[in-house]
Design a protein around this motif. Structure first.
Motif, mmCIF file in Angstrom:
data_model
loop_
_atom_site.group_PDB
_atom_site.id
_atom_site.type_symbol
_atom_site.label_atom_id
_atom_site.label_comp_id
_atom_site.label_asym_id
_atom_site.label_seq_id
_atom_site.Cartn_x
_atom_site.Cartn_y
_atom_site.Cartn_z
ATOM 1 N N UNK A 26 0.857 -1.175 0.000
ATOM 2 C CA UNK A 26 0.000 0.000 0.000
ATOM 3 C C UNK A 26 0.898 1.231 0.000
ATOM 4 N N UNK A 27 0.715 2.084 -1.016
ATOM 5 C CA UNK A 27 1.513 3.301 -1.137
ATOM 6 C C UNK A 27 0.579 4.500 -1.103
ATOM 7 N N UNK A 28 0.858 5.423 -0.178
ATOM 8 C CA UNK A 28 0.048 6.619 -0.040
ATOM 9 C C UNK A 28 0.916 7.836 0.170
ATOM 10 N N UNK A 29 0.296 8.980 0.444
ATOM 11 C CA UNK A 29 1.060 10.214 0.632
ATOM 12 C C UNK A 29 1.987 10.187 1.846
ATOM 13 N N UNK A 30 1.696 9.368 2.824
ATOM 14 C CA UNK A 30 2.520 9.296 4.040
ATOM 15 C C UNK A 30 3.602 8.224 3.963
ATOM 16 N N UNK A 31 3.622 7.404 2.902
ATOM 17 C CA UNK A 31 4.644 6.378 2.783
ATOM 18 C C UNK A 31 4.096 5.079 2.241
ATOM 19 N N UNK A 32 4.926 4.047 2.327
ATOM 20 C CA UNK A 32 4.579 2.727 1.811
ATOM 21 C C UNK A 32 4.653 1.701 2.936
ATOM 22 N N UNK A 33 3.645 0.842 3.001
ATOM 23 C CA UNK A 33 3.612 -0.260 3.958
ATOM 24 C C UNK A 33 3.250 -1.529 3.218
ATOM 25 N N UNK A 34 3.700 -2.666 3.743
ATOM 26 C CA UNK A 34 3.354 -3.936 3.113
ATOM 27 C C UNK A 34 3.037 -4.974 4.188
ATOM 28 N N UNK A 35 2.334 -6.016 3.760
ATOM 29 C CA UNK A 35 1.938 -7.090 4.670
ATOM 30 C C UNK A 35 1.897 -8.390 3.890
ATOM 31 N N UNK A 36 2.463 -9.435 4.459
ATOM 32 C CA UNK A 36 2.380 -10.776 3.871
ATOM 33 C C UNK A 36 1.148 -11.471 4.429
ATOM 34 N N UNK A 37 0.230 -11.811 3.553
ATOM 35 C CA UNK A 37 -1.034 -12.438 3.923
ATOM 36 C C UNK A 37 -0.818 -13.941 4.069
ATOM 37 N N UNK A 38 -1.519 -14.565 5.004
ATOM 38 C CA UNK A 38 -1.464 -16.015 5.193
ATOM 39 C C UNK A 38 -1.813 -16.700 3.869
ATOM 40 N N UNK A 39 -1.106 -17.769 3.513
ATOM 41 C CA UNK A 39 -1.338 -18.436 2.216
ATOM 42 C C UNK A 39 -2.767 -18.935 1.993
ATOM 43 N N UNK A 40 -3.525 -19.182 3.046
ATOM 44 C CA UNK A 40 -4.895 -19.669 2.878
ATOM 45 C C UNK A 40 -5.884 -18.555 2.534
ATOM 46 N N UNK A 41 -5.551 -17.316 2.819
ATOM 47 C CA UNK A 41 -6.460 -16.208 2.559
ATOM 48 C C UNK A 41 -6.274 -15.689 1.136
ATOM 49 N N UNK A 42 -7.363 -15.247 0.530
ATOM 50 C CA UNK A 42 -7.329 -14.698 -0.818
ATOM 51 C C UNK A 42 -7.701 -13.226 -0.756
ATOM 52 N N UNK A 43 -6.838 -12.378 -1.311
ATOM 53 C CA UNK A 43 -7.076 -10.931 -1.333
ATOM 54 C C UNK A 43 -7.228 -10.512 -2.790
ATOM 55 N N UNK A 44 -8.294 -9.768 -3.095
ATOM 56 C CA UNK A 44 -8.525 -9.268 -4.449
ATOM 57 C C UNK A 44 -8.822 -7.783 -4.405
ATOM 58 N N UNK A 45 -8.409 -7.090 -5.453
ATOM 59 C CA UNK A 45 -8.706 -5.666 -5.600
ATOM 60 C C UNK A 45 -9.659 -5.532 -6.774
ATOM 61 N N UNK A 46 -10.830 -4.950 -6.506
ATOM 62 C CA UNK A 46 -11.842 -4.745 -7.537
ATOM 63 C C UNK A 46 -12.229 -3.277 -7.533
ATOM 64 N N UNK A 47 -11.760 -2.532 -8.519
ATOM 65 C CA UNK A 47 -12.048 -1.103 -8.574
ATOM 66 C C UNK A 47 -11.384 -0.385 -7.418
ATOM 67 N N UNK A 48 -12.179 0.244 -6.571
ATOM 68 C CA UNK A 48 -11.668 0.972 -5.406
ATOM 69 C C UNK A 48 -11.927 0.235 -4.105
#
Length: 81
Positions: A26-48
């Protein structure tokens, strides 16, 4: 389904979210952060919005579902505020 985990995460304007396998950046005006998600979870980005899903109703998956959603939501907010 988890009451917390099923809620979509709104991506504020000015914030970029990138998925690379199990890593959420995640990159925003205050900086960048990241997170490693557990392999069993599914993360999707749809639009906003970001959606987190789980593969089954096992106790561990139910726990990870809400936790993963909350961690990504907090990363999203810290990059903006």
């Amino acid at each position: 389904m988890s009451r917390i985990g099923r809620l979509p995460i709104a991506i504020p304007s000015g914030v970029d979210v990138k998925l690379d396998g199990q890593q959420v950046d995640v990159k925003g005006p205050k900086g960048t952060l990241s997170h490693n998600v557990h392999p069993d979870m599914t993360v999707t980005v749809e639009g906003n919005t970001i959606h987190v899903t789980r593969p089954s109703d096992d106790k561990m998956h139910r726990s990870l579902h809400g936790l993963t959603r909350t961690l990504i939501h907090n990363i999203d907010r810290k990059s903006v505020v």
